[in-house]
Design a protein around this motif. Structure first.
Motif, PDB file in Angstrom:
ATOM      1  N   GLN A 161       0.835  -1.205   0.000  1.00 32.76           N
ATOM      2  CA  GLN A 161       0.000   0.000   0.000  1.00 32.76           C
ATOM      3  C   GLN A 161       0.870   1.255   0.000  1.00 32.76           C
ATOM      4  O   GLN A 161       0.623   2.186  -0.772  1.00 32.76           O
ATOM      5  CB  GLN A 161      -0.909   0.021   1.233  1.00 32.76           C
ATOM      6  CG  GLN A 161      -2.091  -0.920   1.159  1.00 32.76           C
ATOM      7  CD  GLN A 161      -2.963  -0.785   2.403  1.00 32.76           C
ATOM      8  OE1 GLN A 161      -3.438   0.303   2.702  1.00 32.76           O
ATOM      9  NE2 GLN A 161      -3.153  -1.888   3.112  1.00 32.76           N
ATOM     10  N   SER A 214       2.365   2.257  -3.227  1.00 28.84           N
ATOM     11  CA  SER A 214       1.421   2.740  -4.249  1.00 28.84           C
ATOM     12  C   SER A 214       1.011   4.196  -4.010  1.00 28.84           C
ATOM     13  O   SER A 214       0.311   4.778  -4.839  1.00 28.84           O
ATOM     14  CB  SER A 214       0.168   1.858  -4.273  1.00 28.84           C
ATOM     15  OG  SER A 214      -0.638   2.094  -3.131  1.00 28.84           O
ATOM     16  N   TRP A 215       1.445   4.781  -2.896  1.00 28.65           N
ATOM     17  CA  TRP A 215       1.047   6.156  -2.578  1.00 28.65           C
ATOM     18  C   TRP A 215       1.688   7.143  -3.541  1.00 28.65           C
ATOM     19  O   TRP A 215       2.870   7.042  -3.878  1.00 28.65           O
ATOM     20  CB  TRP A 215       1.451   6.512  -1.152  1.00 28.65           C
ATOM     21  CG  TRP A 215       0.673   5.787  -0.094  1.00 28.65           C
ATOM     22  CD1 TRP A 215      -0.423   4.993  -0.251  1.00 28.65           C
ATOM     23  CD2 TRP A 215       0.950   5.790   1.309  1.00 28.65           C
ATOM     24  NE1 TRP A 215      -0.848   4.521   0.957  1.00 28.65           N
ATOM     25  CE2 TRP A 215      -0.034   4.985   1.927  1.00 28.65           C
ATOM     26  CE3 TRP A 215       1.926   6.391   2.094  1.00 28.65           C
ATOM     27  CZ2 TRP A 215      -0.053   4.775   3.307  1.00 28.65           C
ATOM     28  CZ3 TRP A 215       1.903   6.185   3.456  1.00 28.65           C
ATOM     29  CH2 TRP A 215       0.911   5.388   4.050  1.00 28.65           C
ATOM     30  N   LYS A 265      -0.373   8.773   4.722  1.00 29.95           N
ATOM     31  CA  LYS A 265      -1.110   8.492   3.494  1.00 29.95           C
ATOM     32  C   LYS A 265      -1.455   9.816   2.801  1.00 29.95           C
ATOM     33  O   LYS A 265      -1.952  10.745   3.449  1.00 29.95           O
ATOM     34  CB  LYS A 265      -2.384   7.716   3.847  1.00 29.95           C
ATOM     35  CG  LYS A 265      -3.129   7.168   2.692  1.00 29.95           C
ATOM     36  CD  LYS A 265      -4.269   6.294   3.201  1.00 29.95           C
ATOM     37  CE  LYS A 265      -4.976   5.616   2.050  1.00 29.95           C
ATOM     38  NZ  LYS A 265      -6.018   4.700   2.550  1.00 29.95           N
TER      39      LYS A 265
END
Length: 159
Positions: free
Chosen positions: A15, A18-19, A88
């Motif tokens: 995850q 993929s930021w 995030k």
């Protein structure tokens, strides 16, 4: 329940990789860098979760939180716990940084029995620098790497 840290997993690492941040913060995008993935999984990285167990960020300690070329410059000579962090992208700039960094500091203090910290930040990241200053960090050193200026900031235990 407040934010909390947990062990880094392959799913969390994927995850994070993929930021994608908006400019100029895209400087922090890792892309699908297998070396970074390996570091996330094998070094001192932790996932930070919200009260719904959703990944909201990460933190790291020690050499993973340092920029190696600054070591011989003396930027990391003082015996402090180095921390690094990332939130995030969709959550940045929304006033969540104080809670996020407070969680990281409290967790690192508990895990490492340390009360004095250092972090390294790109000098263009004024938003982060303001947050760090609000939480008691002050500038300690500065240096350039690859056309980007960085500074270390320290927060020492209150006497």
């Amino acid at each position: 329940m407040p934010y909390h840290i947990t062990a880094m997993t392959e799913a969390f690492a994927d995850q994070i990789m993929s930021w994608n941040y908006e400019p100029p913060y895209d400087f922090y995008d890792s892309g699908q860098d297998e070396e970074f993935r390996k570091e996330l999984l094998e070094c001192s990285y932790y996932a930070i979760l919200d009260d719904e167990e959703q990944l909201i960020g990460f933190c790291c300690t020690g050499p993973s939180a340092q920029i190696p070329m600054a070591i011989p410059l003396g930027a990391y000579d003082e015996d402090l716990l180095d921390i690094g962090l990332g939130m995030k992208p969709e959550l940045t700039g929304k006033g969540l940084g104080h809670k996020f960094l407070s969680c990281v500091l409290a967790s690192m203090e508990e895990l490492y029995q340390r009360e004095s910290f250092r972090l390294t930040v790109a000098q263009f990241n004024e938003r982060a620098i303001r947050l760090y200053a609000k939480l008691g960090f002050s500038e300690a050193a500065s240096f350039d790497k690859g056309g980007t200026s960085f500074m270390t900031m320290v927060k020492k235990r209150q006497a």
